[in-house]
Design a protein around this motif. Structure first.
Motif, PDB file in Angstrom:
ATOM      1  N   ARG A  40       0.816  -1.210   0.000  1.00 23.37           N
ATOM      2  CA  ARG A  40       0.000   0.000   0.000  1.00 23.37           C
ATOM      3  C   ARG A  40       0.853   1.265   0.000  1.00 23.37           C
ATOM      4  N   TRP A  41       2.149   1.154   0.346  1.00 23.81           N
ATOM      5  CA  TRP A  41       3.057   2.299   0.343  1.00 23.81           C
ATOM      6  C   TRP A  41       3.439   2.722  -1.075  1.00 23.81           C
ATOM      7  N   VAL A  42       2.948   2.021  -2.092  1.00 22.44           N
ATOM      8  CA  VAL A  42       3.287   2.372  -3.464  1.00 22.44           C
ATOM      9  C   VAL A  42       2.831   3.797  -3.804  1.00 22.44           C
ATOM     10  N   GLY A  43       1.690   4.225  -3.269  1.00 23.06           N
ATOM     11  CA  GLY A  43       1.200   5.571  -3.533  1.00 23.06           C
ATOM     12  C   GLY A  43       2.126   6.651  -2.989  1.00 23.06           C
ATOM     13  N   PRO A  44       2.421   6.627  -1.675  1.00 26.49           N
ATOM     14  CA  PRO A  44       3.349   7.624  -1.136  1.00 26.49           C
ATOM     15  C   PRO A  44       4.725   7.594  -1.793  1.00 26.49           C
ATOM     16  N   PHE A  45       5.218   6.402  -2.142  1.00 30.46           N
ATOM     17  CA  PHE A  45       6.543   6.351  -2.764  1.00 30.46           C
ATOM     18  C   PHE A  45       6.512   6.993  -4.156  1.00 30.46           C
ATOM     19  N   ALA A  46       5.494   6.684  -4.963  1.00 35.13           N
ATOM     20  CA  ALA A  46       5.384   7.293  -6.296  1.00 35.13           C
ATOM     21  C   ALA A  46       5.268   8.804  -6.186  1.00 35.13           C
ATOM     22  N   ALA A  47       4.506   9.281  -5.194  1.00 36.03           N
ATOM     23  CA  ALA A  47       4.355  10.717  -4.990  1.00 36.03           C
ATOM     24  C   ALA A  47       5.679  11.365  -4.608  1.00 36.03           C
ATOM     25  N   ALA A  48       6.425  10.737  -3.713  1.00 36.74           N
ATOM     26  CA  ALA A  48       7.707  11.294  -3.271  1.00 36.74           C
ATOM     27  C   ALA A  48       8.723  11.321  -4.412  1.00 36.74           C
ATOM     28  N   PHE A  49       8.742  10.271  -5.218  1.00 28.15           N
ATOM     29  CA  PHE A  49       9.668  10.220  -6.346  1.00 28.15           C
ATOM     30  C   PHE A  49       9.355  11.343  -7.327  1.00 28.15           C
ATOM     31  N   PHE A  50       8.090  11.526  -7.658  1.00 28.12           N
ATOM     32  CA  PHE A  50       7.673  12.593  -8.570  1.00 28.12           C
ATOM     33  C   PHE A  50       8.023  13.958  -7.989  1.00 28.12           C
ATOM     34  N   LEU A  51       7.747  14.143  -6.710  1.00 28.81           N
ATOM     35  CA  LEU A  51       8.020  15.415  -6.037  1.00 28.81           C
ATOM     36  C   LEU A  51       9.488  15.816  -6.176  1.00 28.81           C
ATOM     37  N   LEU A  52      10.391  14.901  -5.873  1.00 35.68           N
ATOM     38  CA  LEU A  52      11.820  15.223  -5.843  1.00 35.68           C
ATOM     39  C   LEU A  52      12.435  15.270  -7.246  1.00 35.68           C
ATOM     40  N   ALA A  53      12.088  14.299  -8.090  1.00 33.64           N
ATOM     41  CA  ALA A  53      12.753  14.203  -9.396  1.00 33.64           C
ATOM     42  C   ALA A  53      12.343  15.311 -10.357  1.00 33.64           C
ATOM     43  N   ALA A  54      11.170  15.925 -10.155  1.00 33.46           N
ATOM     44  CA  ALA A  54      10.721  16.993 -11.055  1.00 33.46           C
ATOM     45  C   ALA A  54      11.212  18.369 -10.631  1.00 33.46           C
ATOM     46  N   LEU A  55      11.843  18.482  -9.473  1.00 32.01           N
ATOM     47  CA  LEU A  55      12.293  19.807  -9.005  1.00 32.01           C
ATOM     48  C   LEU A  55      13.214  20.514  -9.996  1.00 32.01           C
ATOM     49  N   PRO A  56      14.168  19.822 -10.657  1.00 32.64           N
ATOM     50  CA  PRO A  56      15.012  20.533 -11.626  1.00 32.64           C
ATOM     51  C   PRO A  56      14.219  21.234 -12.727  1.00 32.64           C
ATOM     52  N   THR A  57      13.079  20.663 -13.112  1.00 32.58           N
ATOM     53  CA  THR A  57      12.241  21.306 -14.133  1.00 32.58           C
ATOM     54  C   THR A  57      11.799  22.683 -13.670  1.00 32.58           C
ATOM     55  N   PHE A  58      11.330  22.778 -12.443  1.00 31.81           N
ATOM     56  CA  PHE A  58      10.795  24.048 -11.962  1.00 31.81           C
ATOM     57  C   PHE A  58      11.890  25.025 -11.552  1.00 31.81           C
ATOM     58  N   ILE A  59      13.089  24.523 -11.316  1.00 32.50           N
ATOM     59  CA  ILE A  59      14.212  25.412 -10.988  1.00 32.50           C
ATOM     60  C   ILE A  59      14.796  26.034 -12.242  1.00 32.50           C
ATOM     61  N   TRP A  60      14.963  25.231 -13.312  1.00 36.01           N
ATOM     62  CA  TRP A  60      15.726  25.706 -14.469  1.00 36.01           C
ATOM     63  C   TRP A  60      14.926  25.952 -15.745  1.00 36.01           C
ATOM     64  N   LEU A  61      13.765  25.343 -15.907  1.00 33.46           N
ATOM     65  CA  LEU A  61      12.995  25.553 -17.137  1.00 33.46           C
ATOM     66  C   LEU A  61      12.486  26.985 -17.203  1.00 33.46           C
ATOM     67  N   LYS A  62      12.682  27.646 -18.347  1.00 36.11           N
ATOM     68  CA  LYS A  62      12.294  29.046 -18.513  1.00 36.11           C
ATOM     69  C   LYS A  62      11.014  29.161 -19.340  1.00 36.11           C
ATOM     70  N   GLU A  63      10.176  30.082 -18.936  1.00 35.45           N
ATOM     71  CA  GLU A  63       8.973  30.422 -19.698  1.00 35.45           C
ATOM     72  C   GLU A  63       9.358  31.424 -20.772  1.00 35.45           C
ATOM     73  N   ARG A  64       8.972  31.171 -22.032  1.00 32.99           N
ATOM     74  CA  ARG A  64       9.285  32.076 -23.127  1.00 32.99           C
ATOM     75  C   ARG A  64       8.284  33.231 -23.160  1.00 32.99           C
ATOM     76  N   GLY A  65       8.795  34.464 -23.301  1.00 38.08           N
ATOM     77  CA  GLY A  65       7.927  35.630 -23.395  1.00 38.08           C
ATOM     78  C   GLY A  65       7.533  36.182 -22.041  1.00 38.08           C
ATOM     79  N   ARG A  66       7.013  37.403 -22.057  1.00 36.99           N
ATOM     80  CA  ARG A  66       6.581  38.055 -20.824  1.00 36.99           C
ATOM     81  C   ARG A  66       5.129  37.707 -20.528  1.00 36.99           C
ATOM     82  N   ARG A  67       4.797  37.655 -19.239  1.00 43.45           N
ATOM     83  CA  ARG A  67       3.403  37.397 -18.856  1.00 43.45           C
ATOM     84  C   ARG A  67       2.510  38.485 -19.412  1.00 43.45           C
TER      85      ARG A  67
END
Length: 430
Positions: free
Chosen positions: A166-193
């Motif tokens: 049953r811990w498969v849910g929390p583990f999948a969530a934790a993996f997604f949480l940590l492994a996607a952080l580089p995307t939100f740190i370095w990925l740039k939005e093109r153009g001004r809001r």
């Protein structure tokens, strides 16, 4: 890195672990599990219906406001929260399981649209196949890491092992949480809001832009034709993603170590397919690569359906005494090569045919075609297997890939790319 991260959800929740857990333990209507399979297909179909409803409008809205990254972050958080809550599902708690699957899979699936919309910004059109293939290949490596850890630490899907699995849910969530952080740190939005004009709202602008795109979609002839093919191929792919390991458990009757071998085999061959065909695509073109992957799919489905027959042929012609569960690994290898390559090639081809400034909107249509297909494919298989059983229902999947191949024949890559390059945003002011 987002592809690397989100495969933990796809594999652990939809394909390998929780789908099997839902049908055999949470619903548990053995020996044929037809009700569990049907409820699983209905839950997934409902989540994809929500994506079909929201995807194109969200795409139009994010293109206008230049806020793709914010929408991606919101879908990421919702996926993590709903997936982690799967821990609290007990055997027999069907309603809670269905609700959490609908929410988490909706958030994950609409996030696929948002992340794919960044693809045209990452390089020239000729490089999109390689870039998409690299991302998809890293995704399968991420899935391999996440699921290998789960199978080794959490063990098998069984009622006796429920307190650990049953811990498969929390583990999948934790993996997604940590492994996607580089995307939100370095990925740039093109153009001004871009704020909405006075007296307007983002939602109204989103609907208006969507209506304008729909009315002009016939001008993007090759993209429109491709989306029809994408509909059929994604219907088949979502069936494989959602039912392949259920098929192995219920029809093939594999043992736990073969299940683990199948997972590793599919992940490795899918990564090879995505990266290898991405390299091939840069040399022979996106359309031809896409067509080749559909032929691979047809061969894979025939091998899955005829696993018992192939086992008998091997015994008669090669004088070997193989079990069907091991022959099924061969079918899994073909499916893995097809899975990684076809999704990567299809995403890249959409990128080639998509004009800049409308990437989120057009990838919203890509997502709409894929998720509408998921509803059609998963519900279709769920209903057919309820009457015929899962073993013969797989032929529905073969018909879908044949239809996808035939639909893609008229696509002209050069003409579609020229149309995308010549398009100019009438609302652009910078």
């Amino acid at each position: 890195m987002f592809d690397f991260a989100n495969q933990a959800y796809t594999l652990l929740i939809i394909t390998v672990v929780f789908g099997d857990l839902f049908t055999r333990i949470i619903v548990g209507d053995g020996p044929d599990y037809r009700l569990g399979n049907l409820l699983w297909s209905l839950a997934l179909a409902a989540s994809y219906f929500l994506v079909v409803t929201a995807g194109p409008v969200c795409g139009a809205l994010t293109d206008y406001s230049r806020s793709r990254k914010r929408f991606l972050f919101a879908s990421y958080l919702l996926t993590i929260i709903a997936t982690a809550l799967l821990y609290f599902v007990e055997p027999g708690w069907i309603t809670l399981a269905v609700v959490l699957i609908i929410i988490s899979n909706f958030a994950y699936a609409i996030g696929e649209n948002f992340i794919a919309s960044f693809l045209p910004d990452l390089g020239p059109k000729k490089a999109l196949g390689w870039i998409s293939g690299l991302g998809w290949g890293l995704g399968y490596i991420g899935g391999l890491v996440a699921t290998a850890f789960t199978l080794l630490i959490l063990g098998e899907v069984s009622e006796a092992n429920f307190d650990r699995i049953r811990w498969v849910g929390p583990f999948a969530a934790a993996f997604f949480l940590l492994a996607a952080l580089p995307t939100f740190i370095w990925l740039k939005e093109r153009g001004r809001r871009r704020p909405p004009p006075v007296g307007e709202s983002y939602l109204r602008i989103g609907f208006r832009r969507l209506g304008h795109t729909v009315s002009n979609l016939r001008g993007f002839r090759d993209l429109s034709i491709l989306l029809v093919s994408v509909f059929f191929v994604m219907a088949g792919i979502y069936i494989i993603i959602s039912f392949s390991f259920i098929y192995g458990a219920q029809v093939i009757g594999w043992e736990e170590h073969v299940r683990a071998m199948m997972f590793v085999t599919v992940q490795i061959t899918a990564a090879i397919g995505a990266i290898g065909f991405g390299w091939i695509q840069s040399r022979i073109g996106a359309r031809l690569t896409y067509m080749i992957t559909l032929v691979l799919w047809m061969a894979a489905i025939i091998a899955i359906w005829q696993t018992p027959g192939l086992t008998a042929l091997a015994e008669r012609w090669l004088d070997v005494n193989w079990e069907a569960q091991y022959v099924f690994l061969f079918a899994g290898s073909l499916a893995g090569l097809s899975l990684g390559s076809s999704q990567s090639a299809g995403r890249a081809l959409v990128g080639v045919l998509t004009p800049r400034g409308k990437s989120a909107e057009f990838f919203g249509f890509w997502g709409l075609a894929g998720k509408a297909a998921a509803i059609f494919g998963i519900l279709g298989l769920g209903i057919i297997q309820a009457y015929l059983g899962l073993a013969d229902a797989i032929l529905f999947c073969l018909a879908l890939f044949v239809a996808a191949f035939l639909a893609a024949i008229p696509v002209n890559e050069a003409r579609g790319a020229a149309m995308a390059d010549s398009w100019r945003d009438p609302h652009r002011t910078d």
